[in-house]
Design an enzyme around this catalytic site. Sequence first.
Site, PDB file in Angstrom:
ATOM      1  N   ILE A 161       0.821  -1.211   0.000  1.00 16.50           N
ATOM      2  CA  ILE A 161       0.000   0.000   0.000  1.00 16.50           C
ATOM      3  C   ILE A 161       0.856   1.264   0.000  1.00 16.50           C
ATOM      4  CG2 ILE A 161      -1.915  -1.207   1.120  1.00 16.50           C
ATOM      5  CD1 ILE A 161      -1.123   0.181   3.760  1.00 16.50           C
ATOM      6  N   LYS A 162       2.124   1.147   0.393  1.00 22.49           N
ATOM      7  CA  LYS A 162       3.061   2.288   0.395  1.00 22.49           C
ATOM      8  C   LYS A 162       2.425   3.559   0.942  1.00 22.49           C
ATOM      9  CE  LYS A 162       6.238   0.535  -3.142  1.00 22.49           C
ATOM     10  NZ  LYS A 162       5.493  -0.631  -3.654  1.00 22.49           N
ATOM     11  N   ARG A 163       1.708   3.463   2.050  1.00 22.13           N
ATOM     12  CA  ARG A 163       1.141   4.637   2.683  1.00 22.13           C
ATOM     13  C   ARG A 163       2.197   5.298   3.573  1.00 22.13           C
ATOM     14  NH1 ARG A 163      -2.270   3.133  -0.990  1.00 22.13           N
ATOM     15  NH2 ARG A 163      -4.452   2.814  -0.451  1.00 22.13           N
ATOM     16  N   THR A 216       3.363  -2.242   3.387  1.00 21.76           N
ATOM     17  CA  THR A 216       4.544  -1.461   3.011  1.00 21.76           C
ATOM     18  C   THR A 216       4.286   0.010   3.344  1.00 21.76           C
ATOM     19  OG1 THR A 216       3.716  -1.230   0.741  1.00 21.76           O
ATOM     20  CG2 THR A 216       5.244  -3.041   1.169  1.00 21.76           C
ATOM     21  N   ASP A 222       4.711   5.339  -6.316  1.00 16.14           N
ATOM     22  CA  ASP A 222       5.215   3.974  -6.434  1.00 16.14           C
ATOM     23  C   ASP A 222       6.085   3.906  -7.675  1.00 16.14           C
ATOM     24  OD1 ASP A 222       5.265   0.985  -6.456  1.00 16.14           O
ATOM     25  OD2 ASP A 222       3.684   1.217  -4.971  1.00 16.14           O
TER      26      ASP A 222
END
Lengths: 309, 309
Positions: A104-106, A140, B108
């Site tokens: 999710i790369k938050r 993530t 991303d």
Amino acid sequence: MINKLINKIQKTKAPIVVGLDPMLSYVPEHIQKKAFDEFGETLEGAAEAIWQFNKEIVDKTYDLIPAVKPQIAMYEQFGIEGLKAYKKTVDYCKSKDLVVIGDIKRGDIGSTSAAYATGHLGKVQVGSKTYAGFDEDFATVNPYLGSDGVKPFIDVCKQEKKGLFILVKTSNPSSGEFQDQLINGKPLYEMVGEKVAQWGEDHMGDSYSYIGAVVGATYPEQGEILRKVMPKSFILVPGYGAQGGKGKDLVHFFNEDGLGAIVNSSRGIIAAYKQEAYAKFGAENFGDASRAAVEAMIADIQGALDAAL
Amino acid sequence: MINKLINKIQKTKAPIVVGLDPMLSYVPEHIQKKAFDEFGETLEGAAEAIWQFNKEIVDKTYDLIPAVKPQIAMYEQFGIEGLKAYKKTVDYCKSKDLVVIGDIKRGDIGSTSAAYATGHLGKVQVGSKTYAGFDEDFATVNPYLGSDGVKPFIDVCKQEKKGLFILVKTSNPSSGEFQDQLINGKPLYEMVGEKVAQWGEDHMGDSYSYIGAVVGATYPEQGEILRKVMPKSFILVPGYGAQGGKGKDLVHFFNEDGLGAIVNSSRGIIAAYKQEAYAKFGAENFGDASRAAVEAMIADIQGALDAAL
């Protein structure tokens, strides 16, 4: 959850994770047609197609692998309907006892990171009740905002016994633009790696920390350095296969115990039936092609590890 | 869309944006009760409560302001149901002709950023049809992955005439941990700011670029420097009010034309009725309290600008 992940890696002898990042163009015609016949050429139809695609791949590979990594962007592009397919995928993989890494790369300021952590790893209070929103096992996280943007995720992980993979050195071509810049003679990614090691020290499982890192397969030299900077952090390694990495390039992402890294492949597995090597399976049997690609990936990586260790 | 934003700022004389970041604890009892009576103490009930809360605030303030900035994390914490309330809020604000800045802080590798950009700013192809997923006007983007993580957002903006605000120097206390680190004598945030200016040059509206930046109100000195580094980029300034910033500290985020920045307040506006200054409105009239807080914020910022320029 890091203990469970390690346990499953040891049982399957497969330090790999399948990236469930479905583009509609990967989904075979017959699956798309069935979904569109039922729901029309709509967001709902697209979501049904990618869910059925995922389900078949999971059914054909779950006994070989410890974990999956759905990339939420691929679902978010279809709006709410896509996110329903994401949630269905997360739940289904958990029902198959797979560890689910939500890619999710938050990352945001403290109170906002707390909301993301609650939604993806924790439970939210509604009146007298609590509910889990997305309920992945790992997530993530992007570190650009610094410690107070990361700590709320760590707090929720501690409570829920879940884990993180924090972006350190990403696999894309321009990752060096900021991440490689030298600060007092050391690249930024190393500084972030040192922070990951620090954050991780206080949050240990049996042998590895709950707090891991993301380091791209496409940067094996940096992987070797970062392995030493973060000895107790598991490294999630994207960029294998389609992005260019190979098993022999990846041995230095691992520790001498043969652990410490988990290598992701997305397109190389889920769209295997489109590759020449697996074309014999045909689009109808795309799940079997994915299974064969998983077996080849395990052999490549485990073979390289066996030769090196 | 940057032209529309500027036009609306000039018409309202209000270089501000209301952050629709509802915590359930901000929502007055009577709204919560009505939602829970209808949907139970469920995620659906929570989503209904925050949607009704948002709607009232928008109804009471939309004529005074150019834009809103819903923070998606606050909705995502309630899972799918929360995201439905996010989408409803975006659509409702657009129906009131407000510019909607989706505070999503995505970012991303290239293909994944492309999916986020499609989902939030663009249109996704499903068979022979296309659909917009979330359809905000602007989105915030995290730059840690470098140019190829940002460019897919720019490409979609170009096509759809939408815009971005890229994180440069964030408002939180530990933002300096990585962002302030010196690279060849210059802090990382300045290097990111230079990139934002570069990316922006090729994507100009009439007087400002489609590609803006986020710089926290809590760092006015850095704001003054970054204003000069990115002369044609609009700066989205979070951290006013609850996080500490005041109007007089913010004049250097603006250019001499009185434009170039838009200041966000979230809690200070949407939970105004909880502050002593607006307690007289009572929880029943929370929307009127928000309107009064918006008026005070405009007076504070426009007053400081009039005094300085």
